[in-house]
Structures are given as C-alpha cells and as structure tokens.
Design an enzyme around this catalytic site. Structure first.
Site, PDB file in Angstrom:
ATOM      1  N   GLU A  62       0.835  -1.211   0.000  1.00 47.15           N
ATOM      2  CA  GLU A  62       0.000   0.000   0.000  1.00 47.15           C
ATOM      3  C   GLU A  62       0.866   1.255   0.000  1.00 47.15           C
ATOM      4  O   GLU A  62       0.520   2.266  -0.617  1.00 47.15           O
ATOM      5  CB  GLU A  62      -0.922  -0.016   1.220  1.00 47.15           C
ATOM      6  CG  GLU A  62      -1.566   1.307   1.576  1.00 47.15           C
ATOM      7  CD  GLU A  62      -2.626   1.788   0.597  1.00 47.15           C
ATOM      8  OE1 GLU A  62      -2.877   3.001   0.554  1.00 47.15           O
ATOM      9  OE2 GLU A  62      -3.188   0.957  -0.138  1.00 47.15           O
ATOM     10  N   GLY A  82      -7.038   4.735  -1.303  1.00 50.11           N
ATOM     11  CA  GLY A  82      -7.207   3.350  -1.708  1.00 50.11           C
ATOM     12  C   GLY A  82      -8.621   2.910  -1.422  1.00 50.11           C
ATOM     13  O   GLY A  82      -9.158   3.192  -0.348  1.00 50.11           O
ATOM     14  N   HIS A  89      -0.233 -14.121  -0.793  1.00 48.08           N
ATOM     15  CA  HIS A  89       1.086 -14.368  -0.209  1.00 48.08           C
ATOM     16  C   HIS A  89       1.557 -15.746  -0.679  1.00 48.08           C
ATOM     17  O   HIS A  89       0.877 -16.749  -0.462  1.00 48.08           O
ATOM     18  CB  HIS A  89       1.025 -14.291   1.313  1.00 48.08           C
ATOM     19  CG  HIS A  89       0.459 -12.996   1.804  1.00 48.08           C
ATOM     20  ND1 HIS A  89       1.046 -11.775   1.537  1.00 48.08           N
ATOM     21  CD2 HIS A  89      -0.644 -12.726   2.531  1.00 48.08           C
ATOM     22  CE1 HIS A  89       0.329 -10.823   2.090  1.00 48.08           C
ATOM     23  NE2 HIS A  89      -0.713 -11.370   2.698  1.00 48.08           N
ATOM     24  N   ARG A  91       5.149 -16.897  -0.560  1.00 47.56           N
ATOM     25  CA  ARG A  91       6.399 -17.405   0.006  1.00 47.56           C
ATOM     26  C   ARG A  91       6.623 -16.694   1.339  1.00 47.56           C
ATOM     27  O   ARG A  91       6.327 -15.522   1.483  1.00 47.56           O
ATOM     28  CB  ARG A  91       7.521 -17.099  -0.974  1.00 47.56           C
ATOM     29  CG  ARG A  91       8.919 -17.368  -0.502  1.00 47.56           C
ATOM     30  CD  ARG A  91       9.956 -16.970  -1.562  1.00 47.56           C
ATOM     31  NE  ARG A  91       9.714 -17.545  -2.873  1.00 47.56           N
ATOM     32  CZ  ARG A  91      10.024 -18.784  -3.230  1.00 47.56           C
ATOM     33  NH1 ARG A  91      10.599 -19.595  -2.374  1.00 47.56           N
ATOM     34  NH2 ARG A  91       9.772 -19.226  -4.438  1.00 47.56           N
ATOM     35  N   SER A  92       7.193 -17.395   2.293  1.00 47.73           N
ATOM     36  CA  SER A  92       7.514 -16.758   3.572  1.00 47.73           C
ATOM     37  C   SER A  92       8.961 -16.270   3.559  1.00 47.73           C
ATOM     38  O   SER A  92       9.796 -16.762   2.808  1.00 47.73           O
ATOM     39  CB  SER A  92       7.277 -17.721   4.740  1.00 47.73           C
ATOM     40  OG  SER A  92       8.107 -18.853   4.608  1.00 47.73           O
ATOM     41  N   HIS A 106      -3.886   0.475 -14.935  1.00 46.67           N
ATOM     42  CA  HIS A 106      -4.832   1.440 -15.498  1.00 46.67           C
ATOM     43  C   HIS A 106      -4.592   2.783 -14.807  1.00 46.67           C
ATOM     44  O   HIS A 106      -4.478   2.843 -13.586  1.00 46.67           O
ATOM     45  CB  HIS A 106      -6.271   0.973 -15.256  1.00 46.67           C
ATOM     46  CG  HIS A 106      -7.305   1.996 -15.571  1.00 46.67           C
ATOM     47  ND1 HIS A 106      -7.643   2.336 -16.871  1.00 46.67           N
ATOM     48  CD2 HIS A 106      -8.062   2.776 -14.772  1.00 46.67           C
ATOM     49  CE1 HIS A 106      -8.578   3.277 -16.840  1.00 46.67           C
ATOM     50  NE2 HIS A 106      -8.854   3.560 -15.583  1.00 46.67           N
ATOM     51  N   GLY A 108      -6.588   6.038 -15.025  1.00 44.61           N
ATOM     52  CA  GLY A 108      -7.709   6.855 -15.493  1.00 44.61           C
ATOM     53  C   GLY A 108      -7.782   8.182 -14.762  1.00 44.61           C
ATOM     54  O   GLY A 108      -6.966   8.484 -13.892  1.00 44.61           O
TER      55      GLY A 108
END
Length: 141
Positions: A62, A82, A89, A91-92, A106, A108
C-alpha cells in the site's frame, strides 16, 4: 540533485511519524509508471512464528501503490485514497529485505489500478497485490 533524487527525498520525508517510518520502509526508485520501496524483515514485522507478517507485507505494498498514484496527479487539486486491496502471499521470509514495486495497470482520471510485486533479496516473488485508488477532488480546491 536530479528530479528523480528530489522525488525520492520528498517521498522519504513524507514518512516521518507514520507507519512507513515505524516499519523502516524506504523509497529507492521512481519512474514514470512505477515506484519501488524496501522494508527490512526482522522481529518488528514477524508473526509469532518468526516469518514476515502478511499485514506488514500489505502495508509495504500500500505504501508504494498510493504514492505512485500521488505522483501522477495534480496534488493541488486532487488527493488519492485506496478503495480496494487484495494480496496473495506466496512465500515466507524470515530475514533480509523485501522490495515492493508498484506498476500501473490502469491510469484513469478517477481511478488507478496498480499491481504491486513484493520480492525477497533473491528476487523471488513473496506476494502479488492489487490496489485500486480513487482520485478525489480536494474540498478546498
């Protein structure tokens, strides 16, 4: 200092006294259609079993997705929020750093859709995220 360095400095200065500072997220690269940041993986962002918390991964994602939108709008007239976020997820990670790269799918006038790839130090995909941002007029504009 060139324009790219100035943008990175401004982005990193925005992080003071925020979640990004708490998580030690640092912006490291910027371009016309992408933004990249890193975050160290240590006990501060671990789950109790010692692996990177998915929520911390999402916070990193984010933290590149919304500012990427911010970089391409008129900040005097508009703001970014947002409105939808998804993450897979894959892979650790226990130590090192993770790097998130946000790229536009996109761009816009009122919505932006970004793909954010989170990778480990070896370039292996840790998480793939998708963020939809809405571009809102500022109330004082």
């Amino acid at each position: 200092m060139n324009k790219k360095e100035e943008m990175l400095k401004a982005l990193n200065n925005m992080c003071k006294n925020t979640l990004m500072e708490t998580l030690h997220i640092k912006y490291i690269e910027v371009g016309d259609d992408f933004l990249v940041a890193t975050m160290p993986v240590n006990s501060r962002v671990h789950q109790p079993d010692g692996v990177l918390n998915g929520g911390a991964t999402m916070a990193l994602a984010e933290s590149v997705g919304s500012p990427a939108s911010l970089l391409v709008i008129d900040k005097d007239k508009f703001t970014v929020r947002g409105i939808e976020f998804s993450a897979n997820h894959l892979r650790s990670v226990k130590t090192g750093n993770v790097t998130a790269t946000a790229k536009f799918i996109h761009k816009g006038r009122t919505t932006h859709l970004l793909e954010i790839r989170v990778e480990d130090d070896e370039g292996k995909l840790v998480s793939i995220c998708k963020l939809t941002n809405i571009i809102l007029p500022k109330k004082n504009a």
